[in-house]
Design a protein around this motif. Structure first.
Motif, PDB file in Angstrom:
ATOM      1  N   LEU A 155       0.828  -1.213   0.000  1.00 36.82           N
ATOM      2  CA  LEU A 155       0.000   0.000   0.000  1.00 36.82           C
ATOM      3  C   LEU A 155       0.863   1.264   0.000  1.00 36.82           C
ATOM      4  O   LEU A 155       0.522   2.258  -0.639  1.00 36.82           O
ATOM      5  CB  LEU A 155      -0.975  -0.012   1.179  1.00 36.82           C
ATOM      6  CG  LEU A 155      -2.092  -1.049   1.059  1.00 36.82           C
ATOM      7  CD1 LEU A 155      -2.837  -1.186   2.380  1.00 36.82           C
ATOM      8  CD2 LEU A 155      -3.053  -0.694  -0.064  1.00 36.82           C
ATOM      9  N   LYS A 156       2.003   1.215   0.678  1.00 39.98           N
ATOM     10  CA  LYS A 156       2.938   2.351   0.652  1.00 39.98           C
ATOM     11  C   LYS A 156       3.491   2.551  -0.759  1.00 39.98           C
ATOM     12  O   LYS A 156       3.642   3.685  -1.223  1.00 39.98           O
ATOM     13  CB  LYS A 156       4.082   2.132   1.639  1.00 39.98           C
ATOM     14  CG  LYS A 156       3.683   2.300   3.081  1.00 39.98           C
ATOM     15  CD  LYS A 156       4.865   2.031   4.007  1.00 39.98           C
ATOM     16  CE  LYS A 156       4.411   1.983   5.447  1.00 39.98           C
ATOM     17  NZ  LYS A 156       5.489   1.538   6.348  1.00 39.98           N
ATOM     18  N   GLU A 157       3.800   1.457  -1.442  1.00 39.66           N
ATOM     19  CA  GLU A 157       4.297   1.539  -2.817  1.00 39.66           C
ATOM     20  C   GLU A 157       3.231   2.093  -3.760  1.00 39.66           C
ATOM     21  O   GLU A 157       3.522   2.881  -4.656  1.00 39.66           O
ATOM     22  CB  GLU A 157       4.773   0.168  -3.307  1.00 39.66           C
ATOM     23  CG  GLU A 157       6.039  -0.313  -2.645  1.00 39.66           C
ATOM     24  CD  GLU A 157       7.235   0.568  -2.956  1.00 39.66           C
ATOM     25  OE1 GLU A 157       7.386   0.993  -4.127  1.00 39.66           O
ATOM     26  OE2 GLU A 157       8.015   0.852  -2.027  1.00 39.66           O
ATOM     27  N   SER A 215      -8.094   4.199  -1.192  1.00 47.40           N
ATOM     28  CA  SER A 215      -8.504   5.599  -1.363  1.00 47.40           C
ATOM     29  C   SER A 215      -7.630   6.527  -0.522  1.00 47.40           C
ATOM     30  O   SER A 215      -7.364   7.655  -0.926  1.00 47.40           O
ATOM     31  CB  SER A 215      -9.985   5.787  -1.046  1.00 47.40           C
ATOM     32  OG  SER A 215     -10.229   5.610   0.317  1.00 47.40           O
ATOM     33  N   GLN A 216      -7.178   6.042   0.624  1.00 47.79           N
ATOM     34  CA  GLN A 216      -6.232   6.831   1.418  1.00 47.79           C
ATOM     35  C   GLN A 216      -4.905   6.958   0.666  1.00 47.79           C
ATOM     36  O   GLN A 216      -4.332   8.042   0.588  1.00 47.79           O
ATOM     37  CB  GLN A 216      -5.992   6.175   2.787  1.00 47.79           C
ATOM     38  CG  GLN A 216      -7.170   6.244   3.720  1.00 47.79           C
ATOM     39  CD  GLN A 216      -6.956   5.418   4.980  1.00 47.79           C
ATOM     40  OE1 GLN A 216      -6.250   4.406   4.972  1.00 47.79           O
ATOM     41  NE2 GLN A 216      -7.578   5.832   6.063  1.00 47.79           N
ATOM     42  N   ALA A 217      -4.430   5.846   0.112  1.00 46.24           N
ATOM     43  CA  ALA A 217      -3.150   5.847  -0.606  1.00 46.24           C
ATOM     44  C   ALA A 217      -3.200   6.736  -1.844  1.00 46.24           C
ATOM     45  O   ALA A 217      -2.221   7.391  -2.184  1.00 46.24           O
ATOM     46  CB  ALA A 217      -2.773   4.422  -1.005  1.00 46.24           C
ATOM     47  N   MET A 218      -4.361   6.792  -2.488  1.00 49.08           N
ATOM     48  CA  MET A 218      -4.486   7.559  -3.727  1.00 49.08           C
ATOM     49  C   MET A 218      -5.047   8.957  -3.511  1.00 49.08           C
ATOM     50  O   MET A 218      -5.185   9.727  -4.461  1.00 49.08           O
ATOM     51  CB  MET A 218      -5.376   6.802  -4.718  1.00 49.08           C
ATOM     52  CG  MET A 218      -4.794   5.497  -5.161  1.00 49.08           C
ATOM     53  SD  MET A 218      -5.923   4.704  -6.306  1.00 49.08           S
ATOM     54  CE  MET A 218      -5.454   3.013  -6.158  1.00 49.08           C
ATOM     55  N   GLN A 270      -1.204   7.362 -11.258  1.00 48.53           N
ATOM     56  CA  GLN A 270      -1.753   6.065 -11.643  1.00 48.53           C
ATOM     57  C   GLN A 270      -1.020   4.948 -10.904  1.00 48.53           C
ATOM     58  O   GLN A 270       0.033   5.176 -10.317  1.00 48.53           O
ATOM     59  CB  GLN A 270      -1.696   5.856 -13.145  1.00 48.53           C
ATOM     60  CG  GLN A 270      -0.342   6.016 -13.770  1.00 48.53           C
ATOM     61  CD  GLN A 270      -0.420   5.920 -15.285  1.00 48.53           C
ATOM     62  OE1 GLN A 270      -1.164   5.109 -15.821  1.00 48.53           O
ATOM     63  NE2 GLN A 270       0.331   6.737 -15.979  1.00 48.53           N
ATOM     64  N   VAL A 271      -1.622   3.773 -10.944  1.00 47.53           N
ATOM     65  CA  VAL A 271      -1.006   2.611 -10.312  1.00 47.53           C
ATOM     66  C   VAL A 271      -0.438   1.738 -11.429  1.00 47.53           C
ATOM     67  O   VAL A 271      -1.179   1.281 -12.296  1.00 47.53           O
ATOM     68  CB  VAL A 271      -2.044   1.815  -9.485  1.00 47.53           C
ATOM     69  CG1 VAL A 271      -1.389   0.600  -8.832  1.00 47.53           C
ATOM     70  CG2 VAL A 271      -2.693   2.701  -8.426  1.00 47.53           C
ATOM     71  N   PRO A 272       0.888   1.532 -11.434  1.00 49.99           N
ATOM     72  CA  PRO A 272       1.508   0.738 -12.497  1.00 49.99           C
ATOM     73  C   PRO A 272       1.019  -0.721 -12.489  1.00 49.99           C
ATOM     74  O   PRO A 272       0.588  -1.237 -11.461  1.00 49.99           O
ATOM     75  CB  PRO A 272       3.003   0.806 -12.199  1.00 49.99           C
ATOM     76  CG  PRO A 272       3.179   1.665 -11.021  1.00 49.99           C
ATOM     77  CD  PRO A 272       1.846   2.021 -10.474  1.00 49.99           C
ATOM     78  N   ASP A 273       1.134  -1.356 -13.644  1.00 45.98           N
ATOM     79  CA  ASP A 273       0.664  -2.733 -13.807  1.00 45.98           C
ATOM     80  C   ASP A 273       1.291  -3.703 -12.810  1.00 45.98           C
ATOM     81  O   ASP A 273       0.613  -4.604 -12.306  1.00 45.98           O
ATOM     82  CB  ASP A 273       0.926  -3.229 -15.229  1.00 45.98           C
ATOM     83  CG  ASP A 273       0.016  -2.561 -16.252  1.00 45.98           C
ATOM     84  OD1 ASP A 273      -1.004  -1.953 -15.842  1.00 45.98           O
ATOM     85  OD2 ASP A 273       0.317  -2.643 -17.450  1.00 45.98           O
ATOM     86  N   ASP A 274       2.580  -3.525 -12.515  1.00 45.96           N
ATOM     87  CA  ASP A 274       3.219  -4.459 -11.582  1.00 45.96           C
ATOM     88  C   ASP A 274       2.606  -4.355 -10.190  1.00 45.96           C
ATOM     89  O   ASP A 274       2.454  -5.370  -9.494  1.00 45.96           O
ATOM     90  CB  ASP A 274       4.739  -4.253 -11.546  1.00 45.96           C
ATOM     91  CG  ASP A 274       5.159  -2.883 -11.048  1.00 45.96           C
ATOM     92  OD1 ASP A 274       4.432  -1.889 -11.290  1.00 45.96           O
ATOM     93  OD2 ASP A 274       6.239  -2.794 -10.426  1.00 45.96           O
ATOM     94  N   LEU A 275       2.212  -3.156  -9.781  1.00 47.30           N
ATOM     95  CA  LEU A 275       1.571  -3.005  -8.473  1.00 47.30           C
ATOM     96  C   LEU A 275       0.125  -3.509  -8.502  1.00 47.30           C
ATOM     97  O   LEU A 275      -0.368  -4.034  -7.498  1.00 47.30           O
ATOM     98  CB  LEU A 275       1.634  -1.552  -7.997  1.00 47.30           C
ATOM     99  CG  LEU A 275       3.026  -1.052  -7.613  1.00 47.30           C
ATOM    100  CD1 LEU A 275       2.969   0.405  -7.148  1.00 47.30           C
ATOM    101  CD2 LEU A 275       3.651  -1.923  -6.541  1.00 47.30           C
ATOM    102  N   LEU A 276      -0.538  -3.375  -9.643  1.00 44.94           N
ATOM    103  CA  LEU A 276      -1.887  -3.940  -9.773  1.00 44.94           C
ATOM    104  C   LEU A 276      -1.832  -5.461  -9.638  1.00 44.94           C
ATOM    105  O   LEU A 276      -2.673  -6.063  -8.957  1.00 44.94           O
ATOM    106  CB  LEU A 276      -2.518  -3.543 -11.105  1.00 44.94           C
ATOM    107  CG  LEU A 276      -2.912  -2.073 -11.255  1.00 44.94           C
ATOM    108  CD1 LEU A 276      -3.384  -1.800 -12.681  1.00 44.94           C
ATOM    109  CD2 LEU A 276      -3.976  -1.683 -10.246  1.00 44.94           C
ATOM    110  N   LEU A 277      -0.837  -6.065 -10.251  1.00 48.64           N
ATOM    111  CA  LEU A 277      -0.661  -7.517 -10.128  1.00 48.64           C
ATOM    112  C   LEU A 277      -0.339  -7.911  -8.683  1.00 48.64           C
ATOM    113  O   LEU A 277      -0.827  -8.925  -8.183  1.00 48.64           O
ATOM    114  CB  LEU A 277       0.436  -8.011 -11.064  1.00 48.64           C
ATOM    115  CG  LEU A 277       0.073  -8.052 -12.544  1.00 48.64           C
ATOM    116  CD1 LEU A 277       1.296  -8.344 -13.399  1.00 48.64           C
ATOM    117  CD2 LEU A 277      -1.021  -9.072 -12.790  1.00 48.64           C
TER     118      LEU A 277
END
Length: 140
Positions: A13-15, A112-115, A25-32
């Motif tokens: 979540l920190k990443e 939502s907190q992270a973003m 945006q959230v990169p694909d590697d973090l989505l995975l």
């Protein structure tokens, strides 16, 4: 006493927060990675975040609770400090079967907190008490 997620989930979540602050945006590697750590709750939670369904309700006394408008249109109350949600999936998948760390609503709160997409709703202490009492009456 605040309950913490497992270290790997907290680090992830920190990443997510760091990446979102840098690129919006959230990169694909973090989505995975989210899918790997949180399983089937990851995508529905991200959908709730995209829909801006998470609201942090705060009172002058400093108390706060999160409310998440679920995909069914029902409002669920989440307590991130103790990892609890009023939805049926939390009771079944998290508490009873222990096959999920959190439900999609709690994960949506963290994401939502992270973003930085969590909406804020200031209410009076009496109004916040009414939210707590409504949950007790529904359960009781």
């Amino acid at each position: 006493m605040e309950v913490a997620l497992p270290a790997v989930a907290e680090e992830l979540l920190k990443e997510v927060q760091k990446a979102f602050q840098e690129t919006s945006q959230v990169p694909d590697d973090l989505l995975l990675a989210l899918k790997f750590v949180f399983g089937s709750t990851a995508l529905p939670a991200l959908d709730l975040v995209d829909q801006r369904s998470v609201t942090r309700v705060t009172s002058p006394s400093g108390r706060a609770v999160y409310q998440v408008l679920g995909s069914s249109g029902k409002l669920y109350t989440c307590y991130s400090s103790c990892l609890f949600c009023t939805c049926p999936a939390f009771a079944f998948s998290v508490l009873r079967r222990s096959d999920s760390l959190v439900c999609k609503h709690i994960l949506a709160v963290y994401l939502s907190q992270a973003m930085g997409t969590c909406q804020e709703l200031p209410v009076s202490d009496k109004q916040l008490s009414s939210i707590f009492l409504a949950e007790v009456e529904e359960d009781g």
